[in-house]
Design a protein around this motif. Structure first.
Motif, PDB file in Angstrom:
ATOM      1  N   LYS A 193       0.728  -1.207  -0.037  1.00  0.00           N
ATOM      2  CA  LYS A 193       0.084  -0.033   0.107  1.00  0.00           C
ATOM      3  C   LYS A 193       0.884   1.234   0.108  1.00  0.00           C
ATOM      4  CE  LYS A 193      -3.670   2.342   2.428  1.00  0.00           C
ATOM      5  NZ  LYS A 193      -4.898   2.183   3.538  1.00  0.00           N
ATOM      6  N   PRO A 194       1.735   1.805   0.957  1.00  0.00           N
ATOM      7  CA  PRO A 194       2.531   2.782   0.964  1.00  0.00           C
ATOM      8  C   PRO A 194       3.511   2.911  -0.257  1.00  0.00           C
ATOM      9  CG  PRO A 194       3.349   1.166   2.600  1.00  0.00           C
ATOM     10  CD  PRO A 194       2.113   0.658   2.205  1.00  0.00           C
ATOM     11  N   VAL A 195       3.808   1.912  -0.943  1.00  0.00           N
ATOM     12  CA  VAL A 195       4.713   1.920  -2.138  1.00  0.00           C
ATOM     13  C   VAL A 195       3.639   2.344  -3.400  1.00  0.00           C
ATOM     14  CG1 VAL A 195       6.248   0.690  -3.545  1.00  0.00           C
ATOM     15  CG2 VAL A 195       6.172   0.030  -1.124  1.00  0.00           C
ATOM     16  N   LEU A 196       2.697   1.760  -3.221  1.00  0.00           N
ATOM     17  CA  LEU A 196       1.777   2.092  -4.406  1.00  0.00           C
ATOM     18  C   LEU A 196       1.371   3.524  -4.474  1.00  0.00           C
ATOM     19  CD1 LEU A 196       0.246   0.410  -6.663  1.00  0.00           C
ATOM     20  CD2 LEU A 196      -1.924   0.665  -5.196  1.00  0.00           C
ATOM     21  N   VAL A 197       0.960   4.134  -3.128  1.00  0.00           N
ATOM     22  CA  VAL A 197       0.613   5.394  -3.045  1.00  0.00           C
ATOM     23  C   VAL A 197       2.044   6.400  -3.389  1.00  0.00           C
ATOM     24  CG1 VAL A 197      -0.175   7.472  -1.455  1.00  0.00           C
ATOM     25  CG2 VAL A 197      -1.018   4.921  -1.452  1.00  0.00           C
ATOM     26  N   ALA A 198       3.172   6.075  -2.705  1.00  0.00           N
ATOM     27  CA  ALA A 198       4.356   6.869  -2.926  1.00  0.00           C
ATOM     28  C   ALA A 198       4.547   7.063  -4.600  1.00  0.00           C
ATOM     29  CB  ALA A 198       5.765   6.210  -2.355  1.00  0.00           C
ATOM     30  N   GLY A 199       4.338   5.904  -5.225  1.00  0.00           N
ATOM     31  CA  GLY A 199       4.554   5.892  -6.901  1.00  0.00           C
ATOM     32  C   GLY A 199       3.712   6.698  -7.517  1.00  0.00           C
ATOM     33  N   SER A 200       2.459   6.668  -6.935  1.00  0.00           N
ATOM     34  CA  SER A 200       1.377   7.988  -7.908  1.00  0.00           C
ATOM     35  C   SER A 200       1.869   9.178  -7.294  1.00  0.00           C
ATOM     36  CB  SER A 200       0.106   7.378  -7.094  1.00  0.00           C
ATOM     37  OG  SER A 200      -0.223   5.938  -7.722  1.00  0.00           O
ATOM     38  N   VAL A 201       2.416   9.174  -6.195  1.00  0.00           N
ATOM     39  CA  VAL A 201       2.825  10.566  -5.705  1.00  0.00           C
ATOM     40  C   VAL A 201       3.998  11.380  -6.756  1.00  0.00           C
ATOM     41  CG1 VAL A 201       3.831  12.117  -3.862  1.00  0.00           C
ATOM     42  CG2 VAL A 201       1.719  10.762  -3.464  1.00  0.00           C
ATOM     43  N   LEU A 202       4.811  10.524  -6.932  1.00  0.00           N
ATOM     44  CA  LEU A 202       6.173  10.643  -7.616  1.00  0.00           C
ATOM     45  C   LEU A 202       5.477  10.926  -9.179  1.00  0.00           C
ATOM     46  CD1 LEU A 202       8.970   8.606  -6.612  1.00  0.00           C
ATOM     47  CD2 LEU A 202       8.725  10.834  -6.176  1.00  0.00           C
ATOM     48  N   SER A 203       4.562  10.146  -9.618  1.00  0.00           N
ATOM     49  CA  SER A 203       4.282  10.217 -11.031  1.00  0.00           C
ATOM     50  C   SER A 203       3.586  11.725 -11.204  1.00  0.00           C
ATOM     51  CB  SER A 203       3.241   9.201 -11.306  1.00  0.00           C
ATOM     52  OG  SER A 203       3.816   8.017 -11.536  1.00  0.00           O
ATOM     53  N   LEU A 204       2.666  11.901 -10.270  1.00  0.00           N
ATOM     54  CA  LEU A 204       1.962  13.309 -10.131  1.00  0.00           C
ATOM     55  C   LEU A 204       3.053  14.503 -10.155  1.00  0.00           C
ATOM     56  CD1 LEU A 204      -0.519  15.346  -9.937  1.00  0.00           C
ATOM     57  CD2 LEU A 204      -0.573  14.760  -7.623  1.00  0.00           C
ATOM     58  N   ALA A 205       4.131  14.462  -9.341  1.00  0.00           N
ATOM     59  CA  ALA A 205       5.107  15.347  -9.297  1.00  0.00           C
ATOM     60  C   ALA A 205       5.825  15.514 -10.615  1.00  0.00           C
ATOM     61  CB  ALA A 205       5.992  14.935  -8.053  1.00  0.00           C
ATOM     62  N   GLY A 206       6.061  14.253 -11.116  1.00  0.00           N
ATOM     63  CA  GLY A 206       6.621  14.577 -12.619  1.00  0.00           C
ATOM     64  C   GLY A 206       5.903  15.388 -13.696  1.00  0.00           C
ATOM     65  N   LEU A 207       4.436  14.884 -13.528  1.00  0.00           N
ATOM     66  CA  LEU A 207       3.637  15.487 -14.611  1.00  0.00           C
ATOM     67  C   LEU A 207       3.588  17.139 -14.170  1.00  0.00           C
ATOM     68  CD1 LEU A 207       0.982  12.651 -14.990  1.00  0.00           C
ATOM     69  CD2 LEU A 207       2.250  13.791 -16.728  1.00  0.00           C
ATOM     70  N   LEU A 208       3.329  17.316 -13.078  1.00  0.00           N
ATOM     71  CA  LEU A 208       3.317  18.698 -12.495  1.00  0.00           C
ATOM     72  C   LEU A 208       4.566  19.663 -13.057  1.00  0.00           C
ATOM     73  CD1 LEU A 208       1.746  18.560  -9.183  1.00  0.00           C
ATOM     74  CD2 LEU A 208       0.358  19.443 -11.320  1.00  0.00           C
ATOM     75  N   TRP A 209       5.682  18.981 -12.958  1.00  0.00           N
ATOM     76  CA  TRP A 209       6.921  19.542 -13.445  1.00  0.00           C
ATOM     77  C   TRP A 209       6.802  19.783 -14.689  1.00  0.00           C
ATOM     78  CZ3 TRP A 209      12.371  17.100 -11.659  1.00  0.00           C
ATOM     79  CH2 TRP A 209      13.349  18.055 -12.269  1.00  0.00           C
ATOM     80  N   LEU A 210       6.391  18.742 -15.683  1.00  0.00           N
ATOM     81  CA  LEU A 210       6.472  18.753 -17.156  1.00  0.00           C
ATOM     82  C   LEU A 210       5.243  20.004 -17.483  1.00  0.00           C
ATOM     83  CD1 LEU A 210       6.065  15.020 -18.127  1.00  0.00           C
ATOM     84  CD2 LEU A 210       7.960  16.680 -18.809  1.00  0.00           C
ATOM     85  N   SER A 211       4.359  20.151 -16.533  1.00  0.00           N
ATOM     86  CA  SER A 211       3.366  21.357 -16.887  1.00  0.00           C
ATOM     87  C   SER A 211       4.066  22.723 -16.819  1.00  0.00           C
ATOM     88  CB  SER A 211       2.020  21.196 -16.126  1.00  0.00           C
ATOM     89  OG  SER A 211       2.341  21.559 -14.941  1.00  0.00           O
TER      90      SER A 211
END
Length: 494
Positions: A339-357
């Motif tokens: 569970k915590p690994v799954l959530v952390a991965g989605s958080v990192l993916s979100l951070a990457g997309l916000l950076w790209l924006s």
């Protein structure tokens, strides 16, 4: 009773061969969904494709693959995972050879559809074989991490390999290379992979349900990919989407009320792990497909890269996915649970997309894309390695093929649906997607894609926590159960 043949003498090296077989099979399936992209122009010139039909070199594979995934997963559970693995591999390999030798557009499109059918049978079998073969929590986490890295990284690697093969050899070799690989893999499957099946299951197939879900998924994906050419208001698009939705609604009613042996027992979704993991699988694939699509446009229209250079520019993203999914995620899973690994991965993916924006657009690949590529890839690696364990954590292995098919279907349909929608979004601000133009359109598209990891975070939080102690207990339960089954099997043969 679930029968598992040749399980008593399974050593670490045997498990290693099983892992190689499953990952190679999955890599072939994922690769052929993306490797063709950079070879479309040579294919058109060689076979005389009309511009309006060229996209079906990709879509013939994608539509059939998405449509038959659930049926493929069910077949693996009922008729033997190794047997179905081998049948899917044989069909995929033969169709690849036909595609490589195609002499006209019709032959290539039929071969690509057969490749999709073979892949839909093969892909769920690779995952369910891993599920039934690896019982140690650490070993299972590592195996799923490796498989997931191959599944997630194969799409990005496809652009590079497609560019290299097309540039140095011929477009035909992107298909023909599957021939020798398929033969070697077939030998490995037949010699190293043990057979397993649910021996007491009713082997009648829910034919009505299979036709409904296959036709429904194919119609929906067909409608979305047709919208790229014909528009969302075109009769072809509207009829396809309405027919697809109607068939899928009928499928749900059939599974709930009429089918004696449901293809997908709806009770499986009462398992919160299965439901949440499928949502995460859908959103993860959608986010990855969106990024790959936009990256290609950025690198070719903004930076002016050719096909080979574009493929090379995907390496940081691909390496981040593979390294994190293969090396980092398994260790985190065994220490913290999925569970915590799954959530952390989605958080990192979100951070990457916000950076790209908010990238500037004038810093080039290193200044604009390298950092968010690695960050987004790391997040994708964590999620892809963990979602399978989260989805199968509390599932009996008699339903492993079913859950594998569901996860694969969610991944494939998520990517296909979002690719069609993203193409429409891009078309709405096409003026900003030409060389030297404003990058504001890309910012908008990356922000839209960021919705998916947000949904992934929420779904990940809904996954039941599985502690390391529970993983260890699962290991002991599996080991005891398999020892008993092995003893039963030995008694039955004496």
């Amino acid at each position: 009773m679930t029968v598992i043949e040749n399980s008593a003498g399974r050593t670490g090296s045997r498990l290693g061969l099983i892992l190689v077989a499953c990952c190679t099979g999955q890599f072939m399936v994922v690769l052929d969904a993306s490797i063709v992209n950079v070879a479309l122009r040579p294919i058109q010139d060689s076979l005389g494709f009309a511009p309006s039909t060229l996209q079906w070199v990709i879509n013939a594979y994608t539509v059939v693959f998405a449509g038959f995934l659930l049926l493929g997963g069910r077949l693996a559970d009922l008729f033997g995972r190794r047997r179905v693995f081998a049948i899917g591999l044989a069909l995929f390999t033969l169709a690849s050879l036909v595609a490589g030798l195609a002499f006209d557009p019709a032959t290539l499109l039929i071969a690509r559809a057969l490749q999709g059918l073979g892949g839909a049978v093969l892909a769920p079998a690779t995952l369910t074989v891993l599920f039934t073969s690896f019982t140690d929590p650490a070993g299972k986490a590592k195996a799923f991490g490796t498989w997931s890295a191959v599944a997630a990284g194969g799409g990005a690697v496809g652009a590079l390999l497609g560019g290299v093969v097309t540039e140095w050899l011929s477009w035909r070799w992107i298909f023909l290379v599957n021939g020798p690989i398929g033969v070697v893999l077939m030998v490995l499957v037949l010699t190293a992979v043990p057979e397993s099946r649910n021996d007491q299951a009713d082997r009648r197939i829910d034919t009505i349900g299979a036709v409904a879900v296959t036709g429904g998924l194919m119609a929906v994906v067909y409608g979305i990919v047709s919208a790229n050419d014909d528009g969302w208001g075109a009769a072809t698009t509207v009829v396809s989407l309405l027919a697809g939705v109607a068939l899928l609604v009928f499928f749900v009613l059939n599974e709930a009320k009429f089918a004696r042996q449901p293809l997908v027992p709806l009770s499986i979704f009462r398992n919160r792990s299965v439901s949440a993991a499928n949502i995460v699988s859908f959103t993860t694939s959608a986010a990855l497909v969106g990024v790959l699509f936009l990256f290609t446009l950025l690198m070719q229209f903004v930076y002016g890269y050719d096909s080979l250079t574009t493929g090379l520019a995907y390496l940081p993203l691909s390496l981040a996915i593979v390294v994190v999914a293969r090396g980092v995620a398994p260790r985190l899973i065994t220490k913290l649970g999925p569970k915590p690994v799954l959530v952390a991965g989605s958080v990192l993916s979100l951070a990457g997309l916000l950076w790209l924006s908010v990238i500037s657009g004038d810093g080039g690949f290193v200044g604009d894309l390298l950092g968010p590529s690695v960050l987004f890839g790391a997040g994708q690696g964590l999620v892809s390695a963990t979602v399978t364990m989260a989805g199968t954590a509390k599932v009996p292995y008699t339903q492993a093929g079913l859950v594998s098919g569901l996860l694969n279907a969610s991944r494939q349909v998520g990517g296909a649906l979002w690719l069609g929608i993203m193409a429409a979004v891009v078309a709405s601000f096409a003026h900003s997607l030409v060389p030297g133009a404003d990058i504001a359109g890309y910012h908008r598209a990356f922000l839209i894609a960021a919705v998916f990891p947000v949904i992934g975070i929420l779904a990940g939080l809904a996954v039941p926590a599985v502690s390391p102690e529970a993983l260890a207990a699962a290991k002991n339960s599996w080991s005891a159960k398999k020892s008993a089954q092995s003893a039963e099997g030995d008694a039955a043969t004496t």
